[in-house]
Design an enzyme around this catalytic site. Structure first.
Site, mmCIF file in Angstrom:
data_model
loop_
_atom_site.group_PDB
_atom_site.id
_atom_site.type_symbol
_atom_site.label_atom_id
_atom_site.label_comp_id
_atom_site.label_asym_id
_atom_site.label_seq_id
_atom_site.Cartn_x
_atom_site.Cartn_y
_atom_site.Cartn_z
ATOM 1 C CG PHE A 226 -1.720 -1.291 1.369
ATOM 2 C CD1 PHE A 226 -2.602 -1.724 0.389
ATOM 3 C CD2 PHE A 226 -1.507 -2.094 2.468
ATOM 4 C CE1 PHE A 226 -3.271 -2.927 0.521
ATOM 5 C CE2 PHE A 226 -2.167 -3.310 2.612
ATOM 6 C CZ PHE A 226 -3.045 -3.722 1.633
ATOM 7 C CD GLU A 230 6.702 4.798 -3.844
ATOM 8 O OE1 GLU A 230 5.545 4.868 -3.429
ATOM 9 O OE2 GLU A 230 7.168 5.588 -4.684
ATOM 10 N NE ARG A 308 0.135 11.436 -7.304
ATOM 11 C CZ ARG A 308 -0.401 11.160 -8.500
ATOM 12 N NH1 ARG A 308 -1.706 11.205 -8.659
ATOM 13 N NH2 ARG A 308 0.363 10.850 -9.516
ATOM 14 N NE ARG A 340 -5.408 1.007 -2.746
ATOM 15 C CZ ARG A 340 -6.002 -0.157 -2.532
ATOM 16 N NH1 ARG A 340 -6.139 -0.624 -1.319
ATOM 17 N NH2 ARG A 340 -6.446 -0.882 -3.534
ATOM 18 C CG PHE A 342 2.029 9.832 -3.351
ATOM 19 C CD1 PHE A 342 2.796 8.876 -2.705
ATOM 20 C CD2 PHE A 342 2.706 10.856 -4.016
ATOM 21 C CE1 PHE A 342 4.190 8.937 -2.723
ATOM 22 C CE2 PHE A 342 4.089 10.925 -4.044
ATOM 23 C CZ PHE A 342 4.835 9.967 -3.395
ATOM 24 C CB THR A 438 4.102 14.478 -10.098
ATOM 25 O OG1 THR A 438 4.724 14.136 -8.861
ATOM 26 C CG2 THR A 438 2.597 14.349 -9.962
ATOM 27 C CB ALA A 507 2.298 6.477 -9.216
ATOM 28 C CD GLU A 736 -1.751 5.766 -5.860
ATOM 29 O OE1 GLU A 736 -1.217 6.469 -4.997
ATOM 30 O OE2 GLU A 736 -1.467 5.852 -7.075
#
Lengths: 781, 470
Positions: A226, A230, A308, A340, A342, A438, A507, A736
């Site tokens: 989730f 990362e 974001r 999830r 972000f 992004t 993402a 997401e």
């Protein structure tokens, strides 16, 4: 598209218990157990580390500290975080000592006997305090469109306020886990529960002073991630690798849930100030947001998350004059990280809250207010991206009918007049979630496809499987390319040996990017096979086959086998390859045999990047997103006025996922994300004491939704949308976006509270809307 | 005297002695038996990833039925005499069970880590319910957390099981009754710990008197957590599972009597037929896995101020039966707690039963629990009210509250004071104020003091509305 249901590729292994996770790997000879001793103090100077007593615990064989690392600094965006605290500790949970034992059960005892003397410094534990002290991470960023100040003044009505939201623990069921196996010549093979094997490889090589070619990271599957794995799975791999390298023994690090929750960061808390100017109808004329997030002790991904959030502060609504700023604050808590959505949820809820408040203020229906402000095709966002392929108006119109909104709204008003014990509310919210990292360079992926002579295929990409079904979707891509049975395709464990320099599976882009890369690899092989087939089919049967090739009695077929010529003039159908002009055909397996004996490669490497995206972080303008995933949800809740207890009576979800690649898998992503979002917004409460110690560090105190918490009635539908030809097979990313549809539950709670207020007083509500927050909030109305 | 324990694991008899006996059951399965389908997430019985099916030994062989439990907080020694089936056992000979097939076709697993636990809990449901509905499915899955699916696909799978194809665990692995070995007591010693399982109360009492450090284990749903988290390293453990009298579970002469070995599930089944309470007490409290392992007496003996069964038992004027070297005695539950985790129980004494009168239909009873999450959560405040009314007048009142003091408390002074009062808005507000003023709770993880005071008062108003005709 196959009409037959394609189940998750690991489903049989899952249900039988034979699916292998890190700690299920058999112990090998000499393997040792590794654990992490971490700071019990939020902020302080390390004076002394005393390991004497811990050394005497039966089974304990070694300890490692900061000085044992070649490079003790990491960070995805800023290199600012030590792997092991050296002089300064900056949060409770910060790793200091690595413990190694030959006995699993000794670790817990040894940890208790380690004594670290820390001189305590004053900790900063809130966004407010960090702002006072100007403790910031990264620069203040702004995006502006139009004349927000001037238009704000002119507006007939203005509302301003602050919305506070807490973090959220990922609560993946498999806590961080890793095994490092030492190999000859200083090489290390790491099996990790990570969304980002390439970064694990890079971190381990940097931290230990190895070359990247000496480190292989393999990720078979994760028991949930989730976003939590990362960036933050990396340090644990470094700890295990450090032990493996130094002791030349396999090293296994399996965190307990409690330790995982103390050590790792969470969803960033935010405190967002808002001011909105609007007209009598509820049309927004100007809006100003100042976003502040709690980054925790180190930068991690917080600046990208803030970005974001800023890019989703408009959500689905056109704001003609808009200002949004974003500043990450530094506090002495665990470094917060991807989760999830972000930054998306934190921007979206701020504007959805504004819309709910406008409706309460004007005494109007919030569904109407939202429809009034919705983006129309051809408008531009505050960061300059054009809204094309816009399904938002259609989604709103449809769900108004399918959820029976107007009738229920009246019924609820009636109910609220008569009920002394309960109060009900209903609300709609939307999502317009931008798909892409992004940061442009992250939007790349590669895939390796190996076709074997029996017709079975292995495919490898950089995508990691965390339950979302990316392996299944990649297998489907290969299946459709060659039209062979699903069981002839195997997606191999993600490994840096097969796919190098990959991005995190994050993402929501895992299937988009890696699926396209796999599709390109298949296209290369298809094109080669096409050219070969046309020649083979023209050749007499006696010149085909292994025997004549072995005897050298048939001339070799030469084709153009460059990877740039992707023309395919044959059909792959049902295990055969057919020349559509002549209807001549050869079985797929026979053709593979021909490819081999004519020395034509049956492997290919595909590389893909999203085209046409750019974003200038300094001006805040560009086209950062490849496309948007849209959806709407209507939720109805009931509050118990005596206890503050919330029940979600019904949620209706309508989403645009283009042409879903696997409807059932996507459905599971939607229900799962929605309920996870509900957790953030209602039951999941992170409680820290005044010393910065997390007191809700296990499921006995940290409450993710249980089976009883899901909406009593839960309807999920997808619209037909064949217009999105940009992306893989016309699909849209799903990982997401649906999480943020749960915001409808939170705004419905606010709506239910508002019916108690006199004089249209706007109820204040925080995230999470815990029972206590609701009950105490009701007292204030 | 035996020096080992025995049980059947997926149909194969195991005899375990030495250090392995003291392992959490999940560790024995995962690390000693290579059965890694059983997962451990929380190690505290809150997530269900470690769920297995167990038919515990019972003196009446008819009662040897399979129930789900959390293997992370069960101890291996507690498996003596049991028949145990893990997720691997369901697909013996490569043939998947119908529950497993249903989970596959309904997309019940995503990351897969919780999946074996859900498979076991759904199997447990179909062991006990022939035609389960959605509410049954939710209740049977209360003890399993999933972070991926939002539960919808799992509920679909639970209800899509084809009962014609489903084979019950009791048919796949008929429980073997080990009656003969169960008549023999057990003593297992290793360097760190001693385990003793006597066959009579007399031996148990003598052992407890002799050793002040002995801990009496039953379901270990709390002690197992303490051990896993490193808070407790028992030196001496006693199990009462070989003492037949402690399995009493009966409703006789308008009284209910529950022995020390009776689980919450068994208690619930008995009580639901005899106590006319709207919330059918115990029903939403705790998960099936916990209720199948924990005992009612264990919950009382653990003396937690937020125990869920204590307020209701206290409001029912329950009596605790105790066995000691000089004989048996009974003590009223409301007088049993002397302070935080302090019991009116002497060194040689053992709780044998808990008893209470079956309420009459005239008694107005309800029990409340407020927690951050409705199910399988520790209470912020819990309450039990037991009133007798004469028209709209209070004839007698019993009010028990948990989560507001160091022990569960009865508000006896208020109970006396409000006798004879009419139930009306003014008096209810008055009583709410009395309740609120009489307690002095703490602020902690689960709520602030102000919130708790407000809750305690509001729960009475809720009760007055629901039961007293306010």
């Amino acid at each position: 598209m196959s009409s037959k249901k394609i189940t998750h590729e690991s489903t049989k292994a899952h249900v039988t218990g034979y699916a292998e996770y890190i700690d299920d790997r058999p112990l090998v000879q000499g393997e040792v157990f590794v654990d992490v001793y971490y700071s019990q103090v939020a902020h302080g100077k390390i004076k002394n580390i005393d390991l004497e007593e811990a050394k005497n615990v039966d089974g304990i064989i070694a300890f490692f500290t900061a000085k044992d690392l070649h490079l003790n600094l990491w960070g995805n965006i800023f290199h600012d975080q030590p792997y092991l605290a050296d002089q300064l500790v900056q949060y409770v949970g910060e790793p200091i000592v690595i413990i190694v034992s030959e006995k699993r059960e000794s670790l817990i005892l040894a940890k208790k006997k380690i004594k670290v003397d820390i001189e305590e410094l004053e900790p900063v534990l809130s966004i407010a305090k960090a702002r006072d002290k100007k403790m910031f991470i990264g620069p203040l960023r702004t995006i502006k469109r139009g004349e927000p100040d001037a238009e704000m003044k002119k507006a007939q009505h203005r509302i301003s306020g602050t919305i506070q939201m807490q973090g959220q623990d990922h609560f993946y069921l498999e806590s961080n886990a890793c095994i490092a196996y030492p190999k000859e010549d200083g090489q290390i093979e790491i099996h990790a529960s990570s969304q980002h094997p390439t970064e694990v490889q890079q971190m381990v090589s940097e931290a230990l002073g190895l070359k990247q070619h000496q480190v292989v990271c393999i990720v078979k599957r994760m028991g949930g991630a989730f976003g939590g794995k990362e960036s933050q799975a990396g340090p644990f791999a470094v700890y295990a690798a450090l032990v493996a390298k130094n002791l030349k023994r396999p090293a296994r690090l399996i965190l307990t849930k409690d330790d995982d929750m103390h050590i790792t960061g969470k969803r960033n808390p935010f405190e967002n100030q808002y001011e909105v100017g609007f007209d009598n109808d509820g049309r927004i004329l100007a809006m100003k947001f100042e976003l502040f997030s709690d980054g925790g002790a180190y930068a991690d991904l917080s600046t990208a998350i803030m970005e974001r959030a800023m890019l989703h502060s408009d959500n689905a609504y056109f704001i003609p004059n808009m200002f949004v700023s974003g500043q990450v604050c530094k506090t002495h808590t665990a470094p917060n990280t991807a989760f999830r959505g972000f930054g998306g949820p934190k921007g979206m809820i701020t504007v959805e809250n504004v819309l709910e408040e406008i409706a309460i203020y004007l005494g109007k229906d919030s569904f109407d207010i939202r429809q009034l402000n919705l983006y129309q095709k051809g408008q531009h966002t505050h960061y300059g991206q054009e809204i094309d392929d816009n399904v938002l108006p259609e989604l709103f119109e449809k769900i108004r009918k399918t959820s029976d909104y107007d009738k229920r709204k009246n019924h609820i008003a009636e109910f609220n007049k008569n009920s002394t014990m309960h109060s009900r509310g209903i609300s709609v919210t939307a999502i317009k979630f931008g798909i892409s990292f992004t940061t442009r360079f992250l939007n790349q992926a590669n895939a390796l496809v190996n076709v074997f002579l029996d017709g079975s295929i292995q495919v490898s990409t950089g995508a990691t499987e965390m339950g979302q079904g990316v392996y299944t979707k990649i297998a489907q891509v290969v299946q459709e390319a060659f039209d062979i049975p699903m069981e002839d395709i195997r997606v191999m464990p993600t490994s840096t040996e097969k796919n190098s320099n990959t991005s995190a599976t994050a993402a929501s882009s895992g299937s988009d990017l890696n699926g396209r890369a796999a599709e390109l690899a298949c296209d290369i092989i298809r094109a080669r096979l096409s050219r070969l087939a046309l020649q083979v089919l023209n050749r007499p049967a006696e010149l085909r086959g292994r025997k004549v090739a072995g005897a050298g009695s048939a001339p070799e077929i030469i084709i153009d086998d460059s990877s740039s010529n992707l023309t395919c003039e044959v059909e792959f159908k049902d295990g055969f390859v057919i020349d559509p002009k002549t209807n001549n055909k050869i079985s797929f397996k026979d053709l593979l045999q021909e490819a081999y004996i004519n020395r034509i490669s049956l492997s290919a490497y595909g590389f893909y990047r999203y085209p046409g995206i750019y974003f200038n972080k300094e001006t805040g303008q560009g086209k950062p997103f490849f496309y948007y995933t849209n959806g709407v949800a209507v939720s109805e809740v009931s509050l118990d006025k005596y206890t503050g207890e919330i029940k979600v009576l019904r949620s209706d979800i309508l989403m645009d996922l283009g042409r879903p690649q696997n409807r059932d898998i996507d459905m599971g992503q939607v229900t799962g994300a929605f309920v996870q979002g509900m957790g953030w917004l209602t039951t999941e409460k992170l409680f820290y004491n005044e010393k910065g110690v997390l007191k809700t560090y296990s499921p006995s105190t940290y409450k993710i939704p249980s089976v009883h918490d899901i909406p009593r009635e839960f309807n999920v539908e997808f619209i037909e949308n064949n217009l999105n030809d940009r992306n893989l097979k016309g699909s849209k990313a799903v990982g997401e976006p649906p999480l943020m549809l749960a915001i409808s539950v939170w705004t419905a709670v606010k709506n239910a509270m508002a019916c108690h207020a006199e004089n249209k007083k706007i109820p204040k509500l925080v995230v999470p809307a815990s029972q206590e927050a609701v009950l105490m909030g009701l007292q204030e109305l | 005297m035996r020096n080992s324990i025995s049980f059947y694991l997926n149909g194969v008899k195991k005899e375990v002695k030495g250090a392995d006996v003291f392992l959490p059951l999940s560790s024995y399965l995962r690390y000693e038996s290579r059965l890694t389908g059983t997962k451990v997430v929380c190690a505290e019985g809150d997530c269900g990833a470690c769920t297995v099916m167990v038919a515990k030994w019972h003196p009446n062989a008819q009662e040897n039925k399979y129930f789900s439990i959390n293997s992370c907080i069960a101890m291996t020694f507690s498996m003596d005499g049991a028949n145990l089936v893990t997720v691997e056992g369901l697909s013996a000979n490569e043939k998947l069970s119908e529950v497993q097939c249903s989970m596959m076709r309904n997309f019940g697993g995503q990351c897969g880590f919780c999946t074996p636990g859900f498979v076991m809990s759904i199997t447990n449901m179909h062991e006990h319910k022939d035609k389960p509905d959605m509410q049954n499915a939710k209740n049977y899955l209360t003890g399993n957390l999933c972070r991926c699916t939002g539960y919808s696909p799992i509920l679909n799978a639970a209800l899509d099981v084809d009962t014609a194809k489903h084979v019950k665990v009791k048919q796949q692995y008929p429980p073997v009754d080990m009656a003969q070995q169960m008549s023999e007591s057990i003593l297992i010693q290793n360097e760190n710990c001693e385990y003793f399982a006597p066959t009579t109360l007399q031996e148990a009492s003598a052992y407890k008197e002799k050793h002040s450090d002995v801990i009496v284990f039953s379901g270990s749903t709390d002690l197992g957590v303490q051990i896993n988290k490193g808070h407790l390293q028992p030196k001496r453990i006693m199990s009462l599972h070989l003492i037949k009298e402690l399995y009493d579970c009966e409703a006789k002469n308008s009284e209910i009597k529950i022995g020390a070995r009776v689980t919450l599930s068994e208690t619930q089944n008995l009580i639901e037929d005899h106590v006319p309470s709207k919330d059918r007490f115990l029903h939403i409290f705790a998960s099936p896995q916990i209720k199948n392992a924990a005992t009612l007496v264990g919950n009382i003996a653990n003396a937690s101020p937020i125990a869920d069964t204590t307020p209701v038992l206290m409001a029912l004027d329950s009596v605790v039966d105790i066995y000691g070297q000089i004989g048996r005695r009974g003590v009223e539950l409301k007088n049993f707690y002397l302070g935080y985790k302090k019991l009116d129980l002497k060194k040689d004494e053992i709780i044998t039963h808990i008893r209470f009168k079956i309420p009459t239909p005239q008694q107005k009873i309800n029990n409340y629990k407020v927690s951050q999450r409705r199910d399988l959560d520790i209470s912020t405040v819990n309450a039990s009210f037991n009133f007798e009314m004469n028209g709209s007048q209070i004839e007698s009142a019993r009010i028990a509250l948990g989560g507001v003091a160091a022990t569960t408390i009865r508000l006896s002074a208020i109970e006396d004071k409000i006798k004879g009062l009419e139930i009306n808005k003014k008096n209810v507000d008055e009583i709410k104020k009395l309740i609120s003023d009489s307690i002095n709770p703490l602020s902690d993880v689960r709520g602030t003091a102000d919130y708790r005071k407000l809750l305690a008062a509001n729960l009475f108003e809720k009760f007055a509305q629901e039961q007293l005709g306010l």
